[in-house]
Enzyme design. Sequence first.
Site, PDB file in Angstrom:
ATOM      1  N   SER A 203      42.302  44.762  43.480  1.00  0.00           N
ATOM      2  CA  SER A 203      42.703  44.160  42.049  1.00  0.00           C
ATOM      3  C   SER A 203      41.706  44.259  41.090  1.00  0.00           C
ATOM      4  O   SER A 203      42.024  44.177  40.106  1.00  0.00           O
ATOM      5  CB  SER A 203      43.273  42.681  42.373  1.00  0.00           C
ATOM      6  OG  SER A 203      42.009  41.755  42.610  1.00  0.00           O
TER       7      SER A 203
ATOM      8  N   SER B 297      39.508  43.103  47.068  1.00  0.00           N
ATOM      9  CA  SER B 297      39.672  43.382  45.536  1.00  0.00           C
ATOM     10  C   SER B 297      38.606  43.807  44.970  1.00  0.00           C
ATOM     11  O   SER B 297      38.329  44.279  43.909  1.00  0.00           O
ATOM     12  CB  SER B 297      40.356  42.284  45.044  1.00  0.00           C
ATOM     13  OG  SER B 297      41.758  42.474  45.325  1.00  0.00           O
TER      14      SER B 297
ATOM     15  N   ILE C 145      40.012  38.901  48.013  1.00  0.00           N
ATOM     16  CA  ILE C 145      40.248  37.938  48.707  1.00  0.00           C
ATOM     17  C   ILE C 145      40.922  38.776  49.824  1.00  0.00           C
ATOM     18  O   ILE C 145      41.361  38.419  50.845  1.00  0.00           O
ATOM     19  CB  ILE C 145      41.534  37.030  48.418  1.00  0.00           C
ATOM     20  CG1 ILE C 145      41.891  35.754  48.955  1.00  0.00           C
ATOM     21  CG2 ILE C 145      42.575  37.772  47.880  1.00  0.00           C
ATOM     22  CD1 ILE C 145      42.751  34.784  48.773  1.00  0.00           C
TER      23      ILE C 145
ATOM     24  N   LYS D  94      36.689  40.888  35.036  1.00  0.00           N
ATOM     25  CA  LYS D  94      37.888  41.115  35.305  1.00  0.00           C
ATOM     26  C   LYS D  94      38.827  39.998  34.606  1.00  0.00           C
ATOM     27  O   LYS D  94      38.460  38.901  34.567  1.00  0.00           O
ATOM     28  CB  LYS D  94      37.937  40.814  36.897  1.00  0.00           C
ATOM     29  CG  LYS D  94      39.417  41.109  37.532  1.00  0.00           C
ATOM     30  CD  LYS D  94      39.111  40.870  38.879  1.00  0.00           C
ATOM     31  CE  LYS D  94      40.537  40.918  39.720  1.00  0.00           C
ATOM     32  NZ  LYS D  94      40.371  40.928  41.142  1.00  0.00           N
TER      33      LYS D  94
END
Lengths: 562, 562
Positions: B219, B243, B240, B143
């Site tokens: 995310s 994600s 968190i 990521k």
Amino acid sequence: MAQSSTQLLDGRDLSPWQTIARRKRFDREVNLNQYPQWRLRSKVPADRRDVSKVLDDELSSEESEIVRFDATEIVTLVKERRFTSLQVIQAHCHAAVVAQDLTNCLSEVFFDEAVQRAKELDDHLQRTGETYGPLHGVPVSVKDHIMVKGKDTSTGYAAWCYKTVAEKDAVAVDILRKAGAILYVKTNNPQTLLSLETNNNIFGRTSNPYDRDRTAGGSSGGESALIAFHGSPLGLGTDIGGSIRLPAGCTGLYGFKASVARIPHKGLLGSHDGMDAIIGVLGPITRSARDLSLFCRVMLLYEPWLVEPPLLEIPWKQDVVDGAGLPSRLCFAILWDDGVFPPEPAINEALAECKSVLTGKGHVVIDWEPIGHKEAWDLLTKLYFLDGGEEYWDVLNESGEPPVPQTEWILNQAPNGGKPFTVAEIFRLNLQREAFRQKLLEHWNNTASRTGLNRAVDAIITPVAPTLAPKHGKTEWWGYTSYWNLADYPAAVFPVGYAGQFLDKVEKDGESGQQSTTRDDLYDNLPVCLQLVGRRLNEERLLGILNVVDGELSQDAQTRRL
Amino acid sequence: MAQSSTQLLDGRDLSPWQTIARRKRFDREVNLNQYPQWRLRSKVPADRRDVSKVLDDELSSEESEIVRFDATEIVTLVKERRFTSLQVIQAHCHAAVVAQDLTNCLSEVFFDEAVQRAKELDDHLQRTGETYGPLHGVPVSVKDHIMVKGKDTSTGYAAWCYKTVAEKDAVAVDILRKAGAILYVKTNNPQTLLSLETNNNIFGRTSNPYDRDRTAGGSSGGESALIAFHGSPLGLGTDIGGSIRLPAGCTGLYGFKASVARIPHKGLLGSHDGMDAIIGVLGPITRSARDLSLFCRVMLLYEPWLVEPPLLEIPWKQDVVDGAGLPSRLCFAILWDDGVFPPEPAINEALAECKSVLTGKGHVVIDWEPIGHKEAWDLLTKLYFLDGGEEYWDVLNESGEPPVPQTEWILNQAPNGGKPFTVAEIFRLNLQREAFRQKLLEHWNNTASRTGLNRAVDAIITPVAPTLAPKHGKTEWWGYTSYWNLADYPAAVFPVGYAGQFLDKVEKDGESGQQSTTRDDLYDNLPVCLQLVGRRLNEERLLGILNVVDGELSQDAQTRRL
């Protein structure tokens, strides 16, 4: 010595906080007076400083024998029916009352319940042939701010007296009961708890049994005075900057601060709930190394993580304490001087002797290079006082009580002019804490290049403080203990002897030039302790190493005595 | 599809952030154009929504075979020399380029280095007969905000482009290299990272290969699109608030969020450094359950706590993953509806089928009573935004880029009118978090009275979200995942089928009255995942239970297929 009730209550024109404090002391006195047989009988002048030897004049020979056992021994003796729980608790109640009369170490007293519980335990053993739990019959004393159901938790604050009667036990206390321990006293702690001496406006200050002009340390100083005086074999303290270790160090005891979140910590009163930038730890003060691990083992036996969310589910590894995986040749680094407050000669010499014994036994000892000790303290005072000390002042102001001198001193350390930090500042302080921990970890790892063993040191040996037990009000530097709270490394304090034996050595070696202390018999009899520090969350390994060090040192002492 | 370089650079009158973003996309395009043999050849109309089946038309049959393996299988096959590391990485590079051309999932591309590393690994195996490490030859995607030495870490912020070239690897990345994994791409993440979709002003949004009108989640949405498309067998995400899990859930993958501080987390860029009221977790997204534990096992094999202070020294217990200590009869609770956003029918039915299979196999399944889900979200938004969102706005304002819609939505959730909290308020919020955790732990313990097994449930089964992969910009509720971040419980997402199979069941059962979704082939093909939640720090046990659940479900599916 017993004060009469009227003497305590004759105050007039007292301010509200003084009235509360007076009433609190009165209640304690009334309570103690229920046990006249245990109160101090010897005539001990108020100005007699060393009271450490008074006990044997007060106790029966059986009581004297009992109160010398450590907790581990008590468990065995009661299990083997050499003594009953009742005999054990009564001897300790007696010693505790004498300790109170000489050092002012107790806050709450509940002997009747204790005696009742001892009888139940004896019945249980009699009836079932089994002990009730792994601490069957062990008397355990509890620092005041740790909640004991039905008892007040005044925590050194006049404002909290009578308003903080605990509705339930702290998790550690609950486990103690389940394990068969017997609770009988709570012990004095300083106003705000944020003090390495023990003094408050309610009960006043607790003194060191080796020299009553000196502190027994703080904030768990009621515990250290009581345990050093043999009024308890095992006490619960708490430590956020040295509050277990410094009192143990001042009185020649063992004390242990684990890494955060291994030992139950829920059910404590204090002024900084919700502040989690730096977190305190509950732990034992004892008279033997093995009792430190006994306490931890019992705590984790009850899986406290099932009732206290922050606790880490890491079961206790007793085999590691007992030496599993420990190399026969250990490697230590000694921190001789943190570069802020150099230790006094007796401590230097104790470190030197420790080094000499350990190297003589084949272990490797290198120097620990101090790193960022002043900076660590500067950061710690910010983390302690993220709110500028507001929470502390609020509670003081609630009753109108003034700060005692040590409170005033530490609150004056609050940075930022006593104003709260902003959120952005707090984030940066957290990052500074993490950077400190990163640097320290790398520093430790880097010792691998100096040990000659192709691995980093196993533990660090350091002073507990720059001085032996200070005169009341003279404690100036927390750095030797608080540094390891910032690091979150486990640290154990252990006794190595008395000042005199080390100073004799210094003088014999012709190093008396650096002698800074006025020697006299009182000073010579002050206990000297050192501190052993391990890697984070390596509680078992650290206590395993402590067993080795403690063993090598006493073996050496015995050899030389022969 | 490939865009020409001039097409990308012909913008005039662009504001500075637009220029940066354009240049960043241009660079990526130039980079990809070095590998024309791997770019999409099929004609796929821009409005073709399901592109999940395009891959086989693009890859050779050998490549197609290779990219179907999970990481565990790759390790075995390369070790047994059935395939070389070079063959494996090249097949994945090819699939990754096609994935990029269809879903816009990549941020940084470095195939040359990857090919070079694969050759070294092949040489090593050839020369020594030994694999280089436990992930020898496994391609791993990363990521964007996780640092890879020498690569940009723009993290979805225009302001950070070209300024955040990593000087060193994140700890997890460093371990991957030591373990013999091959790095070849970084993947897109949303602006601010605080989004359960993946969209930013640099690369734009990442689409779901099953329906490009839908998000691949966020995310870690670059990861999920890439892995679902077989462009990577194993990806590093972070979580968190969901994600890792939500992207896995949107694309039919496995994803795992451990408890805080078990898996290396150091070396990430983001806007909330120093905020430790709620902490994110790095973890894997994979196509098999066993790869989740493979990843964790490898991470802890390298003792990362020796380089990253906050990590817990709890070695990985693979025997527990493999079933040690797991009762044969497990006990689950199902959270059907959190009382805030009820899940859509396909998810309800997936839960029902899961229950039916598990009870059919002799396990116990009870209902999980929802507790404080709305309150948990309200508290989380405060903890996410202790500074009122200031850090996020600061970075946006630095380049002048506007918030994308999902950023705007979440920043508008910032409580307190976007103002920072005071220290006293933060202390209170921390206490609220602890009170939540306390209540939840007791709630879990209390299930013991309902399981009939004299113990509390072993795990909770919950939806991943109230909906399957939402249309771009339509993600509304994080609660099914973020709740477990607030709790700090480990949680794994796993696929259970496709929407159509569950909706057929609903309609057959005559429950279509509650059918709220317009069904069509696209919708029917959307993957359905569920979430399995364990007790804090019980990562191994949770993944052991996941193996059981996953096994029972696929066995059942196979049986019915026969």
